[in-house]
Design a protein around this motif. Structure first.
Motif, PDB file in Angstrom:
ATOM      1  N   LEU A 197     -53.121 -14.114  16.260  1.00 19.11           N
ATOM      2  CA  LEU A 197     -53.798 -14.345  14.944  1.00 19.11           C
ATOM      3  C   LEU A 197     -55.536 -14.727  15.188  1.00 19.11           C
ATOM      4  O   LEU A 197     -56.004 -14.723  14.086  1.00 19.11           O
ATOM      5  N   PHE A 198     -55.502 -14.778  16.359  1.00 22.49           N
ATOM      6  CA  PHE A 198     -57.106 -14.817  16.711  1.00 22.49           C
ATOM      7  C   PHE A 198     -57.921 -13.158  17.295  1.00 22.49           C
ATOM      8  O   PHE A 198     -59.349 -13.410  16.595  1.00 22.49           O
ATOM      9  N   VAL A 199     -56.588 -12.832  17.550  1.00 17.58           N
ATOM     10  CA  VAL A 199     -57.637 -11.868  17.810  1.00 17.58           C
ATOM     11  C   VAL A 199     -57.778 -10.692  16.669  1.00 17.58           C
ATOM     12  O   VAL A 199     -56.509 -10.353  16.233  1.00 17.58           O
ATOM     13  N   GLY A 200     -58.766  -9.941  16.164  1.00 16.57           N
ATOM     14  CA  GLY A 200     -59.215  -9.276  15.064  1.00 16.57           C
ATOM     15  C   GLY A 200     -59.477 -10.529  13.601  1.00 16.57           C
ATOM     16  O   GLY A 200     -59.955 -10.017  12.400  1.00 16.57           O
ATOM     17  N   ALA A 201     -59.696 -12.106  14.129  1.00 19.01           N
ATOM     18  CA  ALA A 201     -59.725 -12.748  12.923  1.00 19.01           C
ATOM     19  C   ALA A 201     -61.424 -13.104  13.206  1.00 19.01           C
ATOM     20  O   ALA A 201     -61.929 -13.170  11.715  1.00 19.01           O
ATOM     21  N   GLU A 202     -62.243 -12.138  13.686  1.00 17.04           N
ATOM     22  CA  GLU A 202     -64.180 -12.180  13.263  1.00 17.04           C
ATOM     23  C   GLU A 202     -64.092 -13.498  13.446  1.00 17.04           C
ATOM     24  O   GLU A 202     -65.233 -13.707  12.326  1.00 17.04           O
ATOM     25  N   GLY A 203     -63.860 -14.808  13.726  1.00 16.53           N
ATOM     26  CA  GLY A 203     -64.145 -16.401  13.678  1.00 16.53           C
ATOM     27  C   GLY A 203     -63.980 -17.553  13.007  1.00 16.53           C
ATOM     28  O   GLY A 203     -64.099 -17.875  12.427  1.00 16.53           O
ATOM     29  N   THR A 204     -63.115 -16.352  12.023  1.00 15.50           N
ATOM     30  CA  THR A 204     -62.349 -16.981  10.487  1.00 15.50           C
ATOM     31  C   THR A 204     -61.264 -18.444  11.115  1.00 15.50           C
ATOM     32  O   THR A 204     -61.289 -19.377  10.158  1.00 15.50           O
ATOM     33  N   LEU A 205     -60.589 -18.793  12.019  1.00 21.30           N
ATOM     34  CA  LEU A 205     -59.351 -19.359  12.121  1.00 21.30           C
ATOM     35  C   LEU A 205     -59.998 -19.795  13.620  1.00 21.30           C
ATOM     36  O   LEU A 205     -59.724 -20.797  13.410  1.00 21.30           O
ATOM     37  N   GLY A 433     -64.046  -3.560  11.711  1.00 27.66           N
ATOM     38  CA  GLY A 433     -64.191  -4.786  11.290  1.00 27.66           C
ATOM     39  C   GLY A 433     -64.404  -4.884   9.574  1.00 27.66           C
ATOM     40  O   GLY A 433     -64.774  -4.152   9.226  1.00 27.66           O
ATOM     41  N   ILE A 434     -64.146  -6.458   9.381  1.00 28.33           N
ATOM     42  CA  ILE A 434     -64.584  -6.162   7.980  1.00 28.33           C
ATOM     43  C   ILE A 434     -65.738  -7.021   8.046  1.00 28.33           C
ATOM     44  O   ILE A 434     -67.120  -6.825   6.972  1.00 28.33           O
ATOM     45  N   GLY A 435     -66.561  -8.258   8.130  1.00 27.05           N
ATOM     46  CA  GLY A 435     -67.772  -8.710   8.492  1.00 27.05           C
ATOM     47  C   GLY A 435     -67.722  -9.815   6.646  1.00 27.05           C
ATOM     48  O   GLY A 435     -67.061  -9.567   6.031  1.00 27.05           O
ATOM     49  N   SER A 436     -68.837  -8.986   6.247  1.00 25.30           N
ATOM     50  CA  SER A 436     -69.300  -9.724   5.153  1.00 25.30           C
ATOM     51  C   SER A 436     -69.417  -8.104   4.267  1.00 25.30           C
ATOM     52  O   SER A 436     -69.443  -7.848   2.834  1.00 25.30           O
ATOM     53  N   LEU A 437     -69.679  -7.242   5.178  1.00 27.84           N
ATOM     54  CA  LEU A 437     -70.119  -5.727   4.400  1.00 27.84           C
ATOM     55  C   LEU A 437     -68.767  -5.328   3.499  1.00 27.84           C
ATOM     56  O   LEU A 437     -68.972  -4.874   1.806  1.00 27.84           O
ATOM     57  N   HIS A 438     -67.549  -5.930   3.815  1.00 25.62           N
ATOM     58  CA  HIS A 438     -66.097  -4.964   3.125  1.00 25.62           C
ATOM     59  C   HIS A 438     -65.615  -6.361   2.817  1.00 25.62           C
ATOM     60  O   HIS A 438     -64.271  -5.921   2.845  1.00 25.62           O
ATOM     61  N   VAL A 439     -66.556  -6.991   2.568  1.00 27.03           N
ATOM     62  CA  VAL A 439     -65.069  -7.733   1.699  1.00 27.03           C
ATOM     63  C   VAL A 439     -64.690  -7.212   0.037  1.00 27.03           C
ATOM     64  O   VAL A 439     -63.463  -7.491   0.160  1.00 27.03           O
ATOM     65  N   GLU A 440     -65.624  -7.353  -0.256  1.00 26.35           N
ATOM     66  CA  GLU A 440     -64.910  -6.242  -1.790  1.00 26.35           C
ATOM     67  C   GLU A 440     -64.332  -4.992  -1.150  1.00 26.35           C
ATOM     68  O   GLU A 440     -63.151  -4.693  -2.237  1.00 26.35           O
ATOM     69  N   GLU A 441     -64.168  -4.662  -0.756  1.00 23.25           N
ATOM     70  CA  GLU A 441     -63.168  -3.281   0.218  1.00 23.25           C
ATOM     71  C   GLU A 441     -61.661  -4.585   0.205  1.00 23.25           C
ATOM     72  O   GLU A 441     -59.866  -3.470  -0.127  1.00 23.25           O
ATOM     73  N   MET A 442     -61.495  -5.559   0.676  1.00 22.41           N
ATOM     74  CA  MET A 442     -60.044  -6.296   0.893  1.00 22.41           C
ATOM     75  C   MET A 442     -59.632  -6.420  -0.460  1.00 22.41           C
ATOM     76  O   MET A 442     -58.422  -6.491  -0.742  1.00 22.41           O
ATOM     77  N   SER A 443     -60.551  -6.821  -1.679  1.00 23.54           N
ATOM     78  CA  SER A 443     -59.643  -6.574  -2.758  1.00 23.54           C
ATOM     79  C   SER A 443     -59.495  -5.614  -3.325  1.00 23.54           C
ATOM     80  O   SER A 443     -58.509  -5.480  -3.781  1.00 23.54           O
TER      81      SER A 443
END
Length: 485
Positions: A197-205, A433-443
């Motif tokens: 769950l934590f690997v790849g979560a980019e520090g969000t958990l 990863g996603i970071g802040s750059l790819h948040v739009e792509e997640m949507s």
């Protein structure tokens, strides 16, 4: 809470010498290494122990203070710098850099999150073992960041992403509680596999503070070749044939376009062209074996290249005959990111498609760029063995200046390419990863059920949304402008 109060409390929790507030000192931590993402913070906190991290997170969670974890600050997606509020703290793990245990008999090591990747590689080699994660930023990136982003690199075709190299983790949860899962077992089927769950979560958990990692026997033989082709279709075919010919021994299969190769030659230190005439496409091949000699393995590789060379599929090939030549070939590959930064404004796309569809993606992406952005030069380098292409739309500084001020230029270029990958069952983020750059792509490219489950996990672990907010998950009210679910 007032900024001064935040700073004073941080000094009480971790010591005054571990809290940075001077603007000039903080500046390198508030901008990413490509100088494209910036933020502000009340202070930079340098944790020196898991206890420090626990105290900091507990205080911030109780007081609604946002926390942005940072490792080596090598993210290319805006994931390692804070937001612009100025009321957050940046939590740097670089001082937590000890190797806590290295057990060659168990093929494992336990390390703190701030360890530099190259240092871990060397420690493993010193123990006659290998830690196979390798990437261009290995001299400065930290294992905590590698874990947080599930970093890939050039050995994924044989050893997998960072996720596949993890045996256990120690994680500080957003409320300050510590989960100690630093086990070194290969088999442990006792409940949910929490570490993933934590690997790849980019520090969000939560914040990864230590990890138990897999080691492997040190190779006794290594063979490396740079192979040239006139067509990407042929490059992929021969690459797949090599995978079949060397099961378990092929560790690297890197695709490089002529445009990328020439950029590296122009800008990389000590880069040399091993070809008299540069082919349109190149594949960097590396084999590693646990027995035999490098000379014998190189002979086997050269033998495997004979038939496609005689049939004209391969137009040229260089097999390294010593470690210096091997290093020269890899220098070209590992220098691409820095060289691209010097060449112009490169819009990098970390796409992946099924390997056999790489030629189709290259053709369709090239046609789309030529039609909509003719000033952009396709520059391609990637991990062909796992279908991951770093597809760069390279603008000269002059041509970028002409389009940069047009609305959403970067987003439009990216979605042009991501749409092609998505139609092939691919992804817009293979390893960065996603970071802040790819948040739009997640949507846009993730379906609602996936996003809903991710949000449920986030709400469970971080109900106050203090951990790396604005990263990975789009806002709940975000609406997709397109759908490829």
């Amino acid at each position: 809470m007032e900024q001064q109060k935040i700073v004073e409390t941080m000094r009480e929790l971790v010591g005054a010498s571990s809290v940075m507030t001077a603007a000039d000192d903080m500046a390198p931590h508030l901008i990413d290494w490509r100088k494209r993402h910036t933020g502000t913070a009340a202070c930079v906190v340098f944790a020196r122990s898991v206890e420090h991290v626990s105290k900091v997170l507990a205080f911030c969670d109780a007081n609604g203070i946002r926390v942005f974890p940072q490792g080596g600050n090598t993210s290319v997606c805006g994931g390692s710098v804070p937001d612009a509020s100025g009321q957050s703290i940046l939590l740097n793990l670089g001082k937590m850099n000890r190797i806590l245990d290295l057990n060659a008999d168990n093929n494992s090591m336990i390390v703190e999150a701030g360890c530099i990747l190259a240092d871990l590689q060397q420690a493993a080699l010193d123990a006659d073992r290998m830690f196979p994660l390798t990437l261009g930023a290995e001299g400065s990136c930290q294992i905590g960041g590698n874990l947080a982003t599930n970093a890939g690199g050039t050995n994924v075709v044989r050893f997998g992403n960072t996720r596949d190299l993890v045996l256990g983790l120690q994680v500080v949860m957003p409320n300050g509680r510590v989960w100690d899962g630093l086990r070194t077992l290969r088999k442990n089927n006792s409940g949910y596999d929490l570490k993933n769950l934590f690997v790849g979560a980019e520090g969000t958990l939560g914040v990864i503070t230590a990890a138990a990692l897999k080691l492997f026997p040190k190779p006794r033989a290594v063979a490396t070749a740079l192979v040239g082709f006139e067509a990407v279709e042929t490059a992929v075919k021969v690459g797949l044939d090599l995978q079949a010919a060397f099961p378990g021994e092929l560790v690297g299969l890197e695709l490089i376009s002529k445009s990328e190769f020439e950029i590296s030659l122009r800008h990389a230190a000590k880069a040399r062209n091993p070809f008299q005439s540069t082919p349109a496409w190149m594949v960097l091949v590396e084999l590693a074996a646990s027995a035999g000699t490098s000379e014998a393995l190189a002979d086997r590789l050269a033998g495997a290249l004979e038939a496609p060379s005689e049939s004209g599929q391969i137009v040229d090939a260089v097999v390294a005959s010593n470690e210096q030549q091997r290093g020269d070939l890899w220098n070209i590959r590992h220098s691409v990111t820095e060289a691209n930064g010097r060449e112009g404004m490169g819009l990098t796309h970390d796409i992946a498609v099924p390997t056999y569809l790489i030629p189709a993606f290259v053709a369709q992406a090239g046609a789309a760029l030529a039609e909509h952005y003719p000033a952009a030069v396709p520059v391609i380098v990637g991990h062909m063995g796992d279908g991951n292409l770093h597809y760069i739309a390279m603008f000269s500084h002059e041509s970028w200046a002409q389009v940069a001020d047009k609305p959403d230029t970067q987003s439009k270029v990216s979605h042009l390419l991501y749409d092609i990958a998505a139609a092939m069952g691919g992804t817009f983020s293979a390893e960065h990863g996603i970071g802040s750059l790819h948040v739009e792509e997640m949507s846009i490219y993730k379906n609602e059920q996936e996003l809903a489950m991710m949000r449920q996990v986030k709400d469970l672990f971080d109900p106050n949304d203090t951990m790396n907010p604005g990263r990975v998950l789009p806002p709940r009210n975000a609406s997709a402008t397109a759908s490829h679910a």
